[in-house]
Motif scaffolding. Structure first.
Motif, PDB file in Angstrom:
ATOM      1  N   UNK A   1       7.270  15.113  -6.814  1.00 52.52           N
ATOM      2  CA  UNK A   1       7.681  16.347  -7.471  1.00 52.52           C
ATOM      3  C   UNK A   1       7.472  16.287  -8.983  1.00 52.52           C
ATOM      4  N   UNK A   2       6.810  15.238  -9.484  1.00 54.81           N
ATOM      5  CA  UNK A   2       6.580  15.091 -10.922  1.00 54.81           C
ATOM      6  C   UNK A   2       5.667  16.192 -11.442  1.00 54.81           C
ATOM      7  N   UNK A   3       5.809  16.530 -12.754  1.00 57.76           N
ATOM      8  CA  UNK A   3       4.927  17.546 -13.320  1.00 57.76           C
ATOM      9  C   UNK A   3       3.548  16.946 -13.598  1.00 57.76           C
ATOM     10  N   UNK A   4       2.597  17.809 -13.948  1.00 57.45           N
ATOM     11  CA  UNK A   4       1.211  17.365 -14.098  1.00 57.45           C
ATOM     12  C   UNK A   4       1.034  16.365 -15.228  1.00 57.45           C
ATOM     13  N   UNK A   5       1.850  16.454 -16.280  1.00 56.95           N
ATOM     14  CA  UNK A   5       1.735  15.479 -17.362  1.00 56.95           C
ATOM     15  C   UNK A   5       2.062  14.078 -16.870  1.00 56.95           C
ATOM     16  N   UNK A   6       3.144  13.967 -16.120  1.00 53.70           N
ATOM     17  CA  UNK A   6       3.528  12.659 -15.592  1.00 53.70           C
ATOM     18  C   UNK A   6       2.491  12.154 -14.598  1.00 53.70           C
ATOM     19  N   UNK A   7       2.004  13.030 -13.738  1.00 52.86           N
ATOM     20  CA  UNK A   7       1.001  12.637 -12.748  1.00 52.86           C
ATOM     21  C   UNK A   7      -0.253  12.124 -13.436  1.00 52.86           C
TER      22      UNK A   7
END
Length: 262
Positions: A174-180
């Motif tokens: 469920x992480x946001x795209x920055x974290x991914x």
């Protein structure tokens, strides 16, 4: 889904931020095409192009890969290696390993790898495509240049596709795209450093730990050729596929084939 902000991404990269030069585009034809144009003008290794939308994205075997910020993460990474193209055998497998390790770090469950360049999500005995990799190589007097293109599904595509597809949400991420993206880039840097130092052989056993069809019956399909049936023994030190057939162990080199469960 928040759009990519290079400044915010840099904070997520931490100590690795200096190894990457990230440019986020609203739209482009293909992140790999855009990165190739910049590489021709001297862009440094570690340059990353990430696009919220691409309208001519390229997949393996001439397929297209479309993207939207809500459903996918598409980016291309420039990396350079000394030596000749032969030393880069197995590079797509190494990149797949870097992706798999990153997704597991983000909490994904059921990540598997398919030779030569797909990341799958396993559910029971079924597999769905989670990400694809396309690598384009070129060389000059300084060595080899790799444009590493990655398309990752954040949500399961709604389009009618030739094979099942899944998104990170189905894998439990469920992480946001920055974290991914930050976790993926960090993992790729570590794997590519190892690959540059000793080739694929040092990564082979770890890759086979993720292999979707290790020691299973499979068929290899090529354009216009009879299916080749056998037991999948994994991969050789150079990344070629090893298949135990009625004629003996065969090595499959070409990425222009399809691997399927028998």
């Amino acid at each position: 889904m928040a759009l990519i902000d290079p400044i915010l991404l840099k904070t997520r990269l931490g100590a690795l931020a200096g190894r990457f030069d990230v440019d986020a585009l609203d739209e482009c034809d293909s992140t790999s095409s855009e990165l190739m144009r910049r590489a021709d003008h001297g862009a440094p290794a570690g340059t990353v192009i990430v696009a919220d939308r691409q309208h001519a994205g390229r997949g393996r075997r001439g397929r297209s890969w479309l993207s939207s910020p809500e459903a996918s993460l598409t980016f291309s990474l420039l990396w350079r290696f000394p030596g000749k193209a032969a030393a880069l055998s197995g590079l797509s497998l190494a990149v797949g390993l870097g992706l798999a390790k990153a997704l597991e770090k983000l909490g994904a469950v059921g990540v598997r790898l398919k030779w030569p360049n797909d990341v799958l999500l396993q559910s029971g005995h079924d597999f769905a495509k989670l990400a694809g990799i396309l690598i384009e190589l070129s060389g000059d007097r300084r060595g080899m240049q790799a444009i590493i293109g990655v398309g990752l599904n954040l949500a399961a595509p709604e389009a009618d596709l030739p094979q099942p597809a899944a998104g990170l949400k189905q894998a439990g991420v469920l992480a946001d795209r920055h974290e991914v993206l930050a976790v993926i880039l960090g993992s790729l840097a570590r794997v590519l450093d190892a690959f540059g130092a000793e080739g694929f052989v040092g990564l082979k056993s770890e890759w086979q730990g993720y292999h979707a069809w290790q020691d299973q019956s499979v068929q290899v399909l090529g354009d216009g050729a009879e299916p080749l049936l056998g037991n999948c023994l994994g991969v050789d030190d150079d990344g070629s596929l090893l298949l135990a057939t009625a004629r003996g162990v065969e090595r499959i080199f070409s990425g222009d084939v399809s691997l399927r469960r028998a």
